[in-house]
Design a protein around this motif. Structure first.
Motif, mmCIF file in Angstrom:
data_model
loop_
_atom_site.group_PDB
_atom_site.id
_atom_site.type_symbol
_atom_site.label_atom_id
_atom_site.label_comp_id
_atom_site.label_asym_id
_atom_site.label_seq_id
_atom_site.Cartn_x
_atom_site.Cartn_y
_atom_site.Cartn_z
ATOM 1 N N ALA A 189 27.629 40.926 40.882
ATOM 2 C CA ALA A 189 27.570 41.489 42.237
ATOM 3 C C ALA A 189 27.925 42.967 42.234
ATOM 4 O O ALA A 189 28.866 43.397 41.554
ATOM 5 C CB ALA A 189 28.521 40.733 43.152
ATOM 6 N N ARG A 190 27.203 43.723 43.033
ATOM 7 C CA ARG A 190 27.477 45.151 43.181
ATOM 8 C C ARG A 190 28.339 45.349 44.425
ATOM 9 O O ARG A 190 27.824 45.515 45.537
ATOM 10 C CB ARG A 190 26.165 45.930 43.259
ATOM 11 N N VAL A 191 29.635 45.284 44.227
ATOM 12 C CA VAL A 191 30.601 45.374 45.316
ATOM 13 C C VAL A 191 31.764 46.257 44.890
ATOM 14 O O VAL A 191 31.914 46.576 43.708
ATOM 15 C CB VAL A 191 31.131 43.973 45.706
ATOM 16 N N GLU A 192 32.587 46.609 45.859
ATOM 17 C CA GLU A 192 33.819 47.350 45.593
ATOM 18 C C GLU A 192 34.998 46.478 45.997
ATOM 19 O O GLU A 192 34.981 45.854 47.062
ATOM 20 C CB GLU A 192 33.852 48.657 46.388
ATOM 21 N N LEU A 193 36.031 46.416 45.146
ATOM 22 C CA LEU A 193 37.209 45.612 45.430
ATOM 23 C C LEU A 193 38.412 46.513 45.683
ATOM 24 O O LEU A 193 38.638 47.474 44.927
ATOM 25 C CB LEU A 193 37.515 44.662 44.272
ATOM 26 N N GLU A 194 39.159 46.181 46.724
ATOM 27 C CA GLU A 194 40.355 46.932 47.070
ATOM 28 C C GLU A 194 41.553 45.988 47.065
ATOM 29 O O GLU A 194 41.474 44.868 47.565
ATOM 30 C CB GLU A 194 40.218 47.549 48.465
ATOM 31 N N GLY A 195 42.656 46.447 46.508
ATOM 32 C CA GLY A 195 43.870 45.642 46.500
ATOM 33 C C GLY A 195 44.689 45.886 45.253
ATOM 34 O O GLY A 195 44.351 46.723 44.411
ATOM 35 N N ASP A 196 45.776 45.121 45.147
ATOM 36 C CA ASP A 196 46.635 45.196 43.970
ATOM 37 C C ASP A 196 45.828 44.930 42.702
ATOM 38 O O ASP A 196 44.989 44.018 42.670
ATOM 39 C CB ASP A 196 47.759 44.168 44.100
ATOM 40 N N GLU A 197 46.067 45.709 41.679
ATOM 41 C CA GLU A 197 45.274 45.619 40.447
ATOM 42 C C GLU A 197 45.278 44.213 39.850
ATOM 43 O O GLU A 197 44.229 43.696 39.445
ATOM 44 C CB GLU A 197 45.808 46.628 39.428
ATOM 45 N N LYS A 198 46.434 43.582 39.816
ATOM 46 C CA LYS A 198 46.502 42.234 39.248
ATOM 47 C C LYS A 198 45.780 41.221 40.134
ATOM 48 O O LYS A 198 45.126 40.300 39.634
ATOM 49 C CB LYS A 198 47.958 41.826 39.057
ATOM 50 N N ALA A 199 45.891 41.398 41.456
ATOM 51 C CA ALA A 199 45.210 40.489 42.373
ATOM 52 C C ALA A 199 43.698 40.640 42.249
ATOM 53 O O ALA A 199 42.953 39.649 42.271
ATOM 54 C CB ALA A 199 45.657 40.763 43.812
ATOM 55 N N VAL A 200 43.246 41.879 42.111
ATOM 56 C CA VAL A 200 41.813 42.123 41.935
ATOM 57 C C VAL A 200 41.304 41.436 40.670
ATOM 58 O O VAL A 200 40.243 40.808 40.661
ATOM 59 C CB VAL A 200 41.531 43.641 41.877
ATOM 60 N N ALA A 201 42.066 41.532 39.591
ATOM 61 C CA ALA A 201 41.673 40.891 38.335
ATOM 62 C C ALA A 201 41.584 39.378 38.495
ATOM 63 O O ALA A 201 40.672 38.734 37.949
ATOM 64 C CB ALA A 201 42.665 41.246 37.235
ATOM 65 N N ARG A 202 42.506 38.803 39.262
ATOM 66 C CA ARG A 202 42.488 37.355 39.484
ATOM 67 C C ARG A 202 41.265 36.935 40.284
ATOM 68 O O ARG A 202 40.663 35.884 40.019
ATOM 69 C CB ARG A 202 43.767 36.920 40.196
ATOM 70 N N VAL A 203 40.879 37.749 41.260
ATOM 71 C CA VAL A 203 39.685 37.436 42.055
ATOM 72 C C VAL A 203 38.437 37.505 41.206
ATOM 73 O O VAL A 203 37.542 36.665 41.321
ATOM 74 C CB VAL A 203 39.589 38.386 43.275
ATOM 75 N N ARG A 204 38.367 38.490 40.339
ATOM 76 C CA ARG A 204 37.185 38.623 39.483
ATOM 77 C C ARG A 204 37.019 37.414 38.572
ATOM 78 O O ARG A 204 35.893 37.064 38.203
ATOM 79 C CB ARG A 204 37.290 39.896 38.645
ATOM 80 N N GLU A 205 38.116 36.771 38.204
ATOM 81 C CA GLU A 205 38.054 35.628 37.295
ATOM 82 C C GLU A 205 38.153 34.286 38.024
ATOM 83 O O GLU A 205 38.115 33.232 37.386
ATOM 84 C CB GLU A 205 39.185 35.730 36.266
ATOM 85 N N ALA A 206 38.291 34.307 39.336
ATOM 86 C CA ALA A 206 38.515 33.080 40.094
ATOM 87 C C ALA A 206 37.286 32.166 40.099
ATOM 88 O O ALA A 206 36.157 32.611 39.948
ATOM 89 C CB ALA A 206 38.894 33.433 41.545
ATOM 90 N N ASP A 207 37.560 30.894 40.300
ATOM 91 C CA ASP A 207 36.486 29.889 40.379
ATOM 92 C C ASP A 207 36.012 29.814 41.836
ATOM 93 O O ASP A 207 36.302 28.870 42.561
ATOM 94 C CB ASP A 207 37.031 28.533 39.913
ATOM 95 N N LEU A 208 35.250 30.813 42.238
ATOM 96 C CA LEU A 208 34.744 30.852 43.600
ATOM 97 C C LEU A 208 33.472 30.020 43.718
ATOM 98 O O LEU A 208 32.856 29.663 42.714
ATOM 99 C CB LEU A 208 34.451 32.296 44.012
ATOM 100 N N GLY A 209 33.062 29.761 44.946
ATOM 101 C CA GLY A 209 31.792 29.073 45.155
ATOM 102 C C GLY A 209 31.962 27.654 45.618
ATOM 103 O O GLY A 209 33.067 27.127 45.791
ATOM 104 N N LEU A 210 30.798 26.988 45.811
ATOM 105 C CA LEU A 210 30.783 25.617 46.319
ATOM 106 C C LEU A 210 31.141 24.620 45.244
ATOM 107 O O LEU A 210 31.536 23.514 45.531
ATOM 108 C CB LEU A 210 29.381 25.301 46.872
#
Length: 210
Positions: A189-210
């Protein structure tokens, strides 16, 4: 009258045809042939499609899907283009629009973005708003497994909360890109993430989706 789901169906079929049966996708180890088989089974084999959501039924789903994947690729594409049989719930226009618009859009991106030389698809404003409305109604489902708070924001300032919690990560992008992100395809995805660096890293690796 054409619907968004119908248009996405035909665009996806054309994309699958142009790439051929052995092209890579973003769907784990699936090639385009496997993805085409998945789409056909989902609409035409309710006895097996339950395995998409029910783990106990997955062996049957995999077996039936493999049977379809062994069929001629052109036959699979024709089944996708013509759509489900009349007895299928997917044959109802309202069901088709609700269940397939995002499904076909995302799988089209699975094919497009798996190529090294891919370029973003141009999304018209009307369809962008359609995708945003789908995000508004399903964001919390997509984000339910996110380990931190998750907010999705369009460039025009509209926001939707995908997950309540702290710390909060805000993901900004066009609706199409946000959908790609929260459906578990973060790296594509071509997006920009804002937030705490560690939290951003966790979101990038999270099991998102259905």
């Amino acid at each position: 009258m054409s619907t968004h789901a119908r248009r996405e169906r035909l665009l996806l079929a054309d994309l699958l045809e142009s790439c051929g049966p052995e092209a890579p996708t973003l769907c784990d180890r699936w090639r385009t042939r496997d993805l085409a088989a998945h789409l056909v089974v989902r609409e035409r084999r309710a006895d097996a499609a339950g395995g998409i959501l029910v783990k106990a039924l997955q062996p049957r789903l995999e077996r039936v899907q493999q049977e379809f994947a062994s069929k001629p690729y052109e036959e699979l594409l024709q089944l996708i283009r013509t759509g489900p049989p009349r007895v299928s719930p997917f044959a109802l226009k309202q069901v088709d629009e609700a269940a397939n618009t995002v499904e076909f859009f995302l799988h089209g991106e699975d094919v497009r973005r798996a190529r090294e030389d891919w370029t973003p698809r141009t999304i018209d404003p009307v369809f962008a708003d359609v995708l945003w409305r789908r995000l508004e109604t399903s964001a919390r489902v997509y984000g339910r497994r996110c380990p931190v708070g998750l907010v999705l924001r369009r460039p025009n300032g509209q926001v939707v909360v995908a997950r309540k919690g702290t710390p909060v990560v805000t993901v900004e992008g066009e609706p199409a890109e946000l959908l790609v992100f929260v459906s578990g395809r973060q790296a594509a995805a071509r997006v920009e993430l804002e937030g705490d660096e560690k939290a951003v890293a966790r979101v990038r690796e999270a099991d998102l989706g259905l």
